[in-house]
Design an enzyme around this catalytic site. Structure first.
Site, PDB file in Angstrom:
ATOM      1  N   ASP A 143       3.334   1.089 -10.233  1.00 10.97           N
ATOM      2  CA  ASP A 143       3.440   0.197 -11.382  1.00 10.97           C
ATOM      3  C   ASP A 143       2.840   0.787 -12.657  1.00 10.97           C
ATOM      4  OD1 ASP A 143       2.619  -2.229 -13.150  1.00 10.97           O
ATOM      5  OD2 ASP A 143       3.937  -3.135 -11.649  1.00 10.97           O
ATOM      6  N   LEU A 171       5.384  -4.972 -13.006  1.00 15.87           N
ATOM      7  CA  LEU A 171       6.710  -4.441 -12.704  1.00 15.87           C
ATOM      8  C   LEU A 171       7.046  -4.578 -11.224  1.00 15.87           C
ATOM      9  CD1 LEU A 171       6.739  -1.302 -15.016  1.00 15.87           C
ATOM     10  CD2 LEU A 171       7.607  -3.605 -15.455  1.00 15.87           C
ATOM     11  N   ASP A 172       6.049  -4.447 -10.357  1.00 17.61           N
ATOM     12  CA  ASP A 172       6.298  -4.667  -8.925  1.00 17.61           C
ATOM     13  C   ASP A 172       6.808  -6.083  -8.683  1.00 17.61           C
ATOM     14  OD1 ASP A 172       5.699  -2.291  -7.412  1.00 17.61           O
ATOM     15  OD2 ASP A 172       3.618  -2.532  -7.983  1.00 17.61           O
ATOM     16  N   VAL A 173       6.156  -7.059  -9.302  1.00 17.32           N
ATOM     17  CA  VAL A 173       6.535  -8.448  -9.091  1.00 17.32           C
ATOM     18  C   VAL A 173       7.904  -8.728  -9.693  1.00 17.32           C
ATOM     19  CG1 VAL A 173       5.907 -10.844  -9.559  1.00 17.32           C
ATOM     20  CG2 VAL A 173       4.128  -9.183  -8.969  1.00 17.32           C
ATOM     21  N   ALA A 176      10.561  -7.215  -7.466  1.00 11.93           N
ATOM     22  CA  ALA A 176      10.745  -8.049  -6.270  1.00 11.93           C
ATOM     23  C   ALA A 176      11.660  -9.224  -6.579  1.00 11.93           C
ATOM     24  CB  ALA A 176       9.393  -8.550  -5.769  1.00 11.93           C
TER      25      ALA A 176
END
Length: 385
Positions: A143, A171-173, A176
């Site tokens: 991220d 950005l990960d969330v 997802a």
């Protein structure tokens, strides 16, 4: 809960760390059976990623937050026997998610084409850092690194500051969420055509998508990199007074507001003298005047004036203050998860409501390999039936 929208669907989660597992978590929250496929030695690397020494029954508390309610099966994908078991499991699945670097699953024999031959109805979700092609495809998809490369860190902070990344894995969330959207879309199509599909998402595309408003301005503006505001910067493309300001006892956020009306409410004719047409061209001067006025009184003083007048404003709260608000209480966003060993921890609930019902799952993440015998045993039993 058997009446949730995804009840009856089986999801295989080969992913580690955050983006892939969070996508699988959301599918679990919506009723799917999620089986986490892990290495026998240590499992998901996130099991040992301890933050502030917070653990739950030996595993990282962070690991439990986005793997709650799942099952765990161990398999060494380099062993032919284990790989054969996994292939049989894939034949029973509806969705499969992984976040290996591009090419890894193909070398193992579990790339999309190989899996599609096993199960044409399966929806295959792949997460990467920078896409499956291009010169960055083998870079680590982390991220902070993607925030650095994507320019996001130069949107935060004030002019004169260095780059400022967000304080969480934004950005990960976001990635997802995009993966879940694509998977659900393919599941809807499968209901019509019977055909599965391939869903590919990456952190860099998520970064560009999340900043689409500002990036569109950049693409159509010859002035180049947007300049952050000298103070109270919150969006480099928003005119004054948009931003965060210090008050006599804290901070407050002030969104879009007509300068003449703001000048009237703050009893500061100097603000109106700039004129609305200057709200962007002279924004730093205007914001400096606004900042000087707001610093003279406590936050509540200004909120009591501005909110009843319809101006968009809010106090800037830290987490203890936020968690003590009636707004937080009304959302009831916290749930308790419990391991099989009886250890409890607080975490957040699923943010989605279905048919008016909050979705909660009190089951913590599984112990490594806890469901291996049961899951693979069910395949043997089904084959004999």
């Amino acid at each position: 809960m058997t009446d949730l929208p995804l009840s009856g669907l089986r999801v295989l989660d080969f992913a580690q760390f955050l983006a892939g597992p969070v996508a699988a978590l959301r599918l679990a929250d919506l009723g799917a059976e999620v089986i986490k496929i892990e290495r026998p030695q240590g499992g998901d690397l996130c099991r040992s990623m301890v933050v502030n020494d917070q653990r739950l029954d030996g595993d990282s508390l962070v690991f439990h937050t986005f793997n709650r309610g799942k099952k765990s099966v161990t398999a060494d994908l380099k062993r032919p026997e284990d790989l054969a078991d996994v292939r049989r499991l894939i034949e029973t699945a509806d969705v499969m998610i992984h976040n290996f670097r591009p090419g890894v699953m193909e070398r193992i024999g579990l790339g999309y084409d190989a899996v599609k031959a096993l199960n044409p109805r399966l929806v295959y979700g792949a997460v990467s850092g920078y896409g499956a092609e291009g010169p960055w495809k083998d870079k680590p998809g982390q991220d902070l690194l993607v925030q650095a490369l994507s320019g996001i860190a130069w949107l935060n902070g004030n002019d004169g500051d260095g780059p400022v990344p967000t304080g969480f894995a934004m950005l990960d969330v976001a990635t997802a969420g995009q993966l879940v959207q694509g998977i659900l879309a393919c599941l809807v199509r499968r209901g019509v055509s019977g055909r599965g599909g391939l869903v590919e998402v990456d952190l860099m595309s998520a970064a560009i998508d999340m900043t689409f408003e500002q990036f569109t301005c950049f693409l159509n503006d010859d002035s180049g990199q947007p300049r952050r505001h000298a103070q109270g910067n919150a969006n480099p493309y928003q005119p004054a007074p948009y931003g965060v300001y210090r008050t006599a006892d804290g901070h407050m956020a002030l969104a879009m507001a007509p300068l003449a009306r703001l000048a009237e409410l703050l009893a500061c004719p100097e603000i109106a003298a700039f004129g609305q047409a200057q709200a962007f061209a002279r924004l730093n001067e205007i914001k400096s005047v606004v900042a000087g006025v707001l610093a003279t009184q406590p936050t509540k003083h200004w909120l009591d004036i501005l909110e009843p007048a319809g101006l968009w404003c809010a106090p800037v709260l830290d987490w203890p203050a936020f968690a003590a608000t009636p707004g937080f209480a009304a959302l009831d966003p916290v749930q308790v998860i419990r391991t099989e060993g009886g250890a409890d921890a607080k975490t957040t609930r699923c943010p989605i409501r279905i048919d008016g019902r909050m979705l909660r799952n009190p089951v913590a993440a599984p112990a490594l390999g806890a469901d291996t015998d049961a899951v693979f045993g069910s395949l043997v039993a089904a084959a004999r039936a």
